[in-house]
Design an enzyme around this catalytic site. Structure first.
Site, PDB file in Angstrom:
ATOM      1  N   CYS A  77      -6.786  16.014  19.890  1.00 16.28           N
ATOM      2  CA  CYS A  77      -8.093  15.382  20.051  1.00 16.28           C
ATOM      3  C   CYS A  77      -8.373  15.088  21.523  1.00 16.28           C
ATOM      4  O   CYS A  77      -7.543  14.469  22.197  1.00 16.28           O
ATOM      5  CB  CYS A  77      -8.111  14.069  19.257  1.00 16.28           C
ATOM      6  N   GLU A 337      -7.987  -9.866  -9.297  1.00 22.31           N
ATOM      7  CA  GLU A 337      -8.488  -9.557  -7.960  1.00 22.31           C
ATOM      8  C   GLU A 337      -9.372 -10.716  -7.497  1.00 22.31           C
ATOM      9  O   GLU A 337     -10.098 -11.302  -8.294  1.00 22.31           O
ATOM     10  CB  GLU A 337      -9.267  -8.229  -8.039  1.00 22.31           C
ATOM     11  N   ASP A 385      -0.119  -4.859  -5.465  1.00 27.23           N
ATOM     12  CA  ASP A 385      -0.587  -4.034  -4.342  1.00 27.23           C
ATOM     13  C   ASP A 385      -1.324  -4.956  -3.373  1.00 27.23           C
ATOM     14  O   ASP A 385      -2.535  -4.870  -3.224  1.00 27.23           O
ATOM     15  CB  ASP A 385      -1.523  -2.929  -4.875  1.00 27.23           C
ATOM     16  N   CYS A 412       1.323  -1.838   1.960  1.00 23.82           N
ATOM     17  CA  CYS A 412       0.819  -1.179   3.174  1.00 23.82           C
ATOM     18  C   CYS A 412       1.485  -1.773   4.412  1.00 23.82           C
ATOM     19  O   CYS A 412       1.079  -1.476   5.527  1.00 23.82           O
ATOM     20  CB  CYS A 412      -0.705  -1.293   3.258  1.00 23.82           C
TER      21      CYS A 412
END
Ligand code: SAH
Length: 456
Positions: A77, A337, A385, A412
Site C-alpha cells: 500500500c 446482550e 464473546d 478478540c
C-alpha cells in the site's frame, strides 16, 4: 534513588528484535529492558538509536537493518506509513500468521499460565480486500471534497483512492459518492469550527449477496440538493439497496448520531454467514470479515460439540450471530446482550431464519446470567464473546458455580482471554484447545476461540 537504566537516550546499539507490540513496533530487550522500535521484525538484527527512555521501557529509531527477516516484504500500500490502519504489511502473510500464533501462545503462558494446545492460526487464502464496511471521514482541500483516513495520531484528513483491505466495490462507491456530493455543492464538515455538512460516508456490502448500503452522516438536518444527490447516487451504483441519512450534530469522535432516516430503498441489507441470513441496519454491529467469521463460528460450534439436547447460553450475543449458528444444533439457546437495538435485530434475524428455539434478553451478562442461575436455570454449554476488556468477574464466578459442562470462549484480545481462562481453571475448568483465527489480515488484531471442559 532511581535505578540506572541499561540504556541512555542517544545510545547507539546493536540489537536483535524478539517480538512485536500491538502497534506493530519491533521489541528488543537490553538486559531485560524493552525498547520499542518501529519497523523492526522478529529475528532481525539492527543498529538502532535510543530516542526516549521511561522507567520500564524505551523507544528507539532504526538506523540500519543488519540482518533481514526472511518474511520481510515491501508493503504494497502506498500510504501504509501515514495511515496506521494496518501494522503488518511489511511482513508477508505466512509471517503474519506465525506472529499471531506465537502472540496467543506467549500471552496465554505468561499471563494465564495456561497449558493448552494452541493450533496454528487459520488464515485467509486471499488476505486482501476483505472488509465489508468502509467509514470514511470527509474534509475539504482547495475547495474540493476529500475523504480517506485521519493521519496517524492526528485529525488531519488525507485523501485516499484505494484501501487494499477494503472490498474493491466499497472504494468505487466512496469515490462516486464524493464526486456526486461535490458536484451538487455539499460542503464537508469542519471539525475544528464545528461547521459544514458531510462528516462521514459509510458503505456496507453483503459479501454473499452483493447488496449495498450507503450512509451519509451529516452535522445538519438537511443535505444540500438532497433529491439530486440521492437520485444520482441511486442511478450510478449497481447493487445499491439502501441510502440512509444519519444526523450527528455533536462535537464528538463517535461517527453516528441519534437520528437515522431512509432516503432511498430499504432500511436494511441482507447477508449470509454460512446458511444463516442476517438483516443489517445502518446502526447494527456486523463482523467486518464475514468469510473468516464463518471459520470462527464453525470452530465455536465444533468446540461446543452439540448433540441437540443442550441448553446453551450465548453471552455478549450482539445481533445473535453465534446464537443462531448454535440454535440449529441445540435444544434451546439463550442470548444476552447489553445493546437493546442489537437484541431487536437478533429477534428479527431469528424470525428471518425461521429459528424458534432462541430467546434473547437485554442486559449486562454479569447481571442477567447470575439472576437466571438464582432462579434455578443452568446451561449445558456456555459461549462467551466479550469485548476487548474480557468477561466481568461476576460472570466468571457464576459460570464456576453453574458448572456448564463446556465453555467456549471467543476472544478478540489474548491478554484478557488469558486472565479469564486462569480464573475458570482455578474454578475447576481445563482449557483443552485454543484456535487463533485471522479475522483482520495485515493488522495486529487476532481472534481466538478456546474450548474448556469441567474437570472436577
Ligand atoms: N457475538 C457477537 C458480538 C460480539 S462483540 C458477534 O459475534 O457478532 C461483543 C458484544 O458484547 C457487543 O455486541 C457489545 O455490545 C456486547 N457487550 C458489551 N458489554 C456487555 C455486557 N456487560 N453484557 C452483555 N453484552 C455486552
Amino acid at each position: 534513588m532511581s535505578r540506572t537504566l541499561p540504556v541512555q537516550k542517544n545510545d547507539i546499539l546493536d540489537i536483535v528484535f524478539e517480538d512485536l507490540t500491538h502497534e506493530g513496533s519491533g521489541v528488543a530487550k537490553v538486559e531485560g529492558y524493552p525498547l520499542f522500535i518501529p519497523n523492526g521484525l522478529p529475528g532481525e538484527k539492527a543498529k538502532v538509536k535510543v530516542v526516549k527512555t521511561n522507567k520500564n521501557f524505551g523507544f528507539g529509531r532504526l538506523l540500519e537493518l543488519q540482518e533481514k527477516s526472511p518474511y520481510r516484504v515491501e508493503a504494497p500500500c502506498p500510504i501504509y506509513k501515514e495511515c496506521g490502519g494496518c501494522q503488518l504489511q511489511h511482513l508477508n502473510y505466512e509471517g503474519q500468521l506465525l506472529v499471531k500464533h506465537k502472540h496467543v501462545q506467549d500471552v496465554l503462558e505468561r499471563i494465564g499460565k495456561i497449558d493448552a494446545v494452541v493450533h496454528p492460526t487459520i488464515g485467509m487464502n486471499e488476505p486482501w480486500r476483505y472488509r465489508n464496511k468502509a467509514q470514511v471521514p470527509i474534509g475539504e482541500q482547495e475547495g474540493g471534497l476529500i475523504g480517506g483516513f485521519y493521519q496517524q495520531r492526528s485529525h488531519q484528513i488525507i485523501n485516499m483512492e484505494a484501501c487494499l483491505i477494503q472490498q474493491e466495490e466499497n472504494d468505487d462507491v466512496v469515490r462516486k459518492v464524493k464526486e456526486i456530493c461535490q458536484k451538487y455543492g455539499v460542503k464537508a464538515y469542519n471539525e475544528e469550527r464545528h461547521k459544514g455538512e458531510l462528516r462521514h460516508i459509510m458503505v456496507r456490502r453483503g459479501l454473499v449477496t452483493g447488496e449495498m448500503m450507503i450512509v451519509l452522516i451529516t452535522r445538519t438536518n438537511e443535505i444540500t440538493n438532497k433529491n439530486k444527490v440521492v437520485d444520482e447516487i441511486a442511478a450510478e451504483i449497481s447493487g445499491l439497496k439502501s441510502i440512509i441519512h444519519n444526523v450527528n450534530n455533536k462535537k464528538t469522535n463517535v461517527i453516528m448520531g441519534d437520528i437515522t432516516n431512509v432516503l432511498w430503498g430499504q432500511e436494511t441489507i441482507t447477508d449470509y454467514i454460512g446458511d444463516v441470513k442476517f438483516a443489517i441496519s445502518a446502526r447494527s454491529f456486523y463482523q467486518v470479515n464475514p468469510e473468516q467469521t464463518k471459520v470462527l463460528y464453525d470452530k465455536a460450534l465444533e468446540y461446543a460439540n452439540l448433540q441437540g439436547e443442550e441448553n446453551v447460553i450465548d453471552a455478549y450475543c450482539g445481533i445473535g450471530t453465534i446464537s443462531l449458528f448454535l440454535a440449529k444444533k441445540a435444544k434451546k439457546v439463550f442470548g444476552v446482550e447489553i445493546v437493546p437495538q442489537a437484541i431487536e435485530d437478533a429477534g428479527k434475524n431469528a424470525l428471518l431464519n425461521d429459528i424458534h428455539n432462541v430467546d434473547f434478553a437485554v442486559g449486562k451478562a454479569e447481571e442477567v446470567i447470575p439472576n437466571w442461575y438464582k432462579e434455578g436455570n443452568t446451561a449445558d454449554v456456555l459461549v462467551v464473546d466479550p469485548p476487548r476488556k474480557g468477561c466481568d468477574e461476576a460472570l466468571l464466578q457464576t459460570i464456576i458455580a453453574m458448572k456448564p459442562k463446556k465453555v467456549v470462549y471467543v476472544s478478540c484480545n489474548p491478554a484478557t482471554l488469558a486472565r479469564d481462562l486462569r480464573v475458570l481453571e482455578d474454578g475447576g475448568y481445563k482449557t483443552l484447545e485454543v484456535q487463533p483465527v485471522d479475522m483482520f489480515p495485515q493488522t495486529m488484531h487476532v481472534e481466538a476461540v478456546a474450548q474448556l471442559v469441567l474437570s472436577v
